[in-house]
Design a protein around this motif. Sequence first.
Motif, PDB file in Angstrom:
ATOM      1  N   CYS A 298      10.444   0.906   6.042  1.00  0.00           N
ATOM      2  CA  CYS A 298      11.358   2.010   5.732  1.00  0.00           C
ATOM      3  C   CYS A 298      10.998   2.626   4.381  1.00  0.00           C
ATOM      4  O   CYS A 298      11.095   3.844   4.186  1.00  0.00           O
ATOM      5  CB  CYS A 298      12.787   1.481   5.718  1.00  0.00           C
ATOM      6  SG  CYS A 298      14.033   2.765   5.810  1.00  0.00           S
ATOM      7  N   GLY A 299      10.547   1.789   3.458  1.00  0.00           N
ATOM      8  CA  GLY A 299      10.126   2.274   2.139  1.00  0.00           C
ATOM      9  C   GLY A 299       8.955   3.235   2.228  1.00  0.00           C
ATOM     10  O   GLY A 299       8.892   4.236   1.497  1.00  0.00           O
ATOM     11  N   VAL A 300       8.011   2.959   3.128  1.00  0.00           N
ATOM     12  CA  VAL A 300       6.872   3.874   3.325  1.00  0.00           C
ATOM     13  C   VAL A 300       7.388   5.220   3.831  1.00  0.00           C
ATOM     14  O   VAL A 300       6.997   6.281   3.340  1.00  0.00           O
ATOM     15  CB  VAL A 300       5.843   3.298   4.324  1.00  0.00           C
ATOM     16  CG1 VAL A 300       4.659   4.254   4.482  1.00  0.00           C
ATOM     17  CG2 VAL A 300       5.343   1.929   3.873  1.00  0.00           C
ATOM     18  N   LEU A 301       8.278   5.176   4.814  1.00  0.00           N
ATOM     19  CA  LEU A 301       8.822   6.423   5.364  1.00  0.00           C
ATOM     20  C   LEU A 301       9.554   7.226   4.294  1.00  0.00           C
ATOM     21  O   LEU A 301       9.452   8.461   4.253  1.00  0.00           O
ATOM     22  CB  LEU A 301       9.774   6.109   6.535  1.00  0.00           C
ATOM     23  CG  LEU A 301       9.106   5.549   7.801  1.00  0.00           C
ATOM     24  CD1 LEU A 301      10.153   5.112   8.810  1.00  0.00           C
ATOM     25  CD2 LEU A 301       8.157   6.572   8.424  1.00  0.00           C
ATOM     26  N   ARG A 302      10.290   6.520   3.408  1.00  0.00           N
ATOM     27  CA  ARG A 302      10.981   7.237   2.317  1.00  0.00           C
ATOM     28  C   ARG A 302       9.964   7.918   1.401  1.00  0.00           C
ATOM     29  O   ARG A 302      10.197   9.024   0.907  1.00  0.00           O
ATOM     30  CB  ARG A 302      11.840   6.262   1.499  1.00  0.00           C
ATOM     31  CG  ARG A 302      13.061   5.767   2.230  1.00  0.00           C
ATOM     32  CD  ARG A 302      14.133   5.268   1.265  1.00  0.00           C
ATOM     33  NE  ARG A 302      13.646   4.279   0.334  1.00  0.00           N
ATOM     34  CZ  ARG A 302      13.622   2.970   0.550  1.00  0.00           C
ATOM     35  NH1 ARG A 302      14.028   2.490   1.724  1.00  0.00           N
ATOM     36  NH2 ARG A 302      13.196   2.133  -0.367  1.00  0.00           N
ATOM     37  N   ASN A 303       8.846   7.252   1.174  1.00  0.00           N
ATOM     38  CA  ASN A 303       7.798   7.866   0.342  1.00  0.00           C
ATOM     39  C   ASN A 303       7.190   9.090   1.016  1.00  0.00           C
ATOM     40  O   ASN A 303       6.757  10.029   0.345  1.00  0.00           O
ATOM     41  CB  ASN A 303       6.685   6.850   0.062  1.00  0.00           C
ATOM     42  CG  ASN A 303       7.118   5.750  -0.901  1.00  0.00           C
ATOM     43  OD1 ASN A 303       8.104   5.894  -1.622  1.00  0.00           O
ATOM     44  ND2 ASN A 303       6.381   4.656  -0.923  1.00  0.00           N
TER      45      ASN A 303
END
Length: 570
Positions: A298-303
């Motif tokens: 999810c952190g990658v998607l937020r980036n």
Amino acid sequence: MGEAKYPQDQNSASSLRQAIEVISSLISLSHSIKVFTVKWQLIRNKLEELNSGLIAVENCDSSESSGLSSLVQAILFTVNECNVLARRCVDLCYGGKLLMQSDLDVLSSKFDQHIKNLSGIYTAGVLTQGFAIVVSRPGVNACKDDMRFYLRDLLTRMKIGDTQMKKQALFNLHEVVIEDEKYVKIVVLEVNEIVNILVKFLDSLVIEIQESAAKVVCVISGFDFCKSVLIGAGVIGPLIRVLESGNGFGKEAAARSLQKLTENSDNAWSVSAYGGVTALLKICSGDEFRGEIFGPACGVLRNLVGVEEIKRFMIEEDAISTFIKLVRSKDEVVQINSIEFLQNIASGDESIRQMVIKEGGIRALVRVLDPKSSFSSKSRETALRAIEKLCFTSSNAINILMKCGFTDELLYFLRKGEVSVQELALKAAFKLCGTSEEAKKAMGDAGFMPEFVRFLDAKSYEIREMAAEALYRMVSIPKNRKRFIQDDRNIGFILQLLDKEAANSGNKEFLLSILMSLTSCNSARRKIANSGYLKIIEKLAEAEVSDAKRLVRKLSTNRFRIMLSGIWHS
């Protein structure tokens, strides 16, 4: 009982030991050379790699040794040639610079060939691991040369070792880079062939090797000076393939690596080009992938939502609906990351914000605040932040908030919440009472004013200021003002605080503004005039505090003029 060795085997072992000792001696000698330093550094690196390979050979059994014996003899011959050149360079007794440079280049090529041939012998399966190899790791205060030699030893084992040797080398590599940043610097800046090997291993069919390589890459990607080297080595595609087909630990390490690498938005397109967005959305929406991997994925998607085209693709893939459903999850990691994703994707984009609202995002967030639910304080803090970012700029969102019972949840946490949640609740209440007249009226009816009064005496200046300004907004509504004045303690408490704040900047301006607003009621003017705090207000007026001057003028009008005529003349 060990198997007896024939004389030929003994001679081979003797030559191998001799080669190792001669190379070690030559490496030590090379450090004394003060000329052609770049070329000698290159040769020394190759000598260290060759030496590591030969040491590894000593730890293996050989079923047929003629090829190896020939190679060891060839290595000895080249090393003796190198020794001669090294001593001539140490003594500065070589004929000409160009000739010596040419000779060193020829030597360097020979060592390259020896390394390649040794690798070929391993690949052919002539050598097999006879027992567990224990690599001696340098001590805590080891010099850089020892650390470099150790890493070259691991590199050799990763290049030419069998599966077990590769696994052990990767395990040892992970151990040192996770404990000491100096090893990371040497890997990336000096023995950077290790990076290429790691990227290659990410596509290994041996799942343990793939996973171990992903773990090492995950550590290295956390250092800013490593990111461009990893990207240059082509790490993005293999990491995404691990996400798609690796095991649980490998997937998690790959996701964490991508999260660190995509902190630089320049790398976002690479992730998208290799199908990473689809793979990440699949991980986040699939129940089988929940757990440690969800947060970094999810952190990658937020980036990535910072890139407009990628954000639009996520929306087309129904990401909004997916993550709103996940806000209801009982898993704290899933819930918090889903809330933060929605906040990020809607940030600065009114159309997406409206989409989140339409899909039921506000109701899902308010549900997290339900005191009867078992959600954690951290989840509630995250939900309050998201509501603040998503809702207070839209009248439609405010209306939905009020209908969902948001004011009841907010009031509960103002009264009984943990400190961290309470402060966020105050911030949300402060913003809410600045949105509309209807909101202020509803908050007055619900009982927010006594809570704002309570926070006027908080230790934190920021909290006191927020409470004072919120209360000032609330009493601007006649109905709230009347309710506030009915409690005799309220005006007295504000005057006491004004006395307390008079000597410093504090938040006296808002306290004076509150009193000024209250003076529109006769009963309030009477209570202030009879309170015994007029001298404080007078002092502030004399100090040219404009709100104090206005307040004295207000108190001096009409039937109070005679009473106060001796106090103030403007």
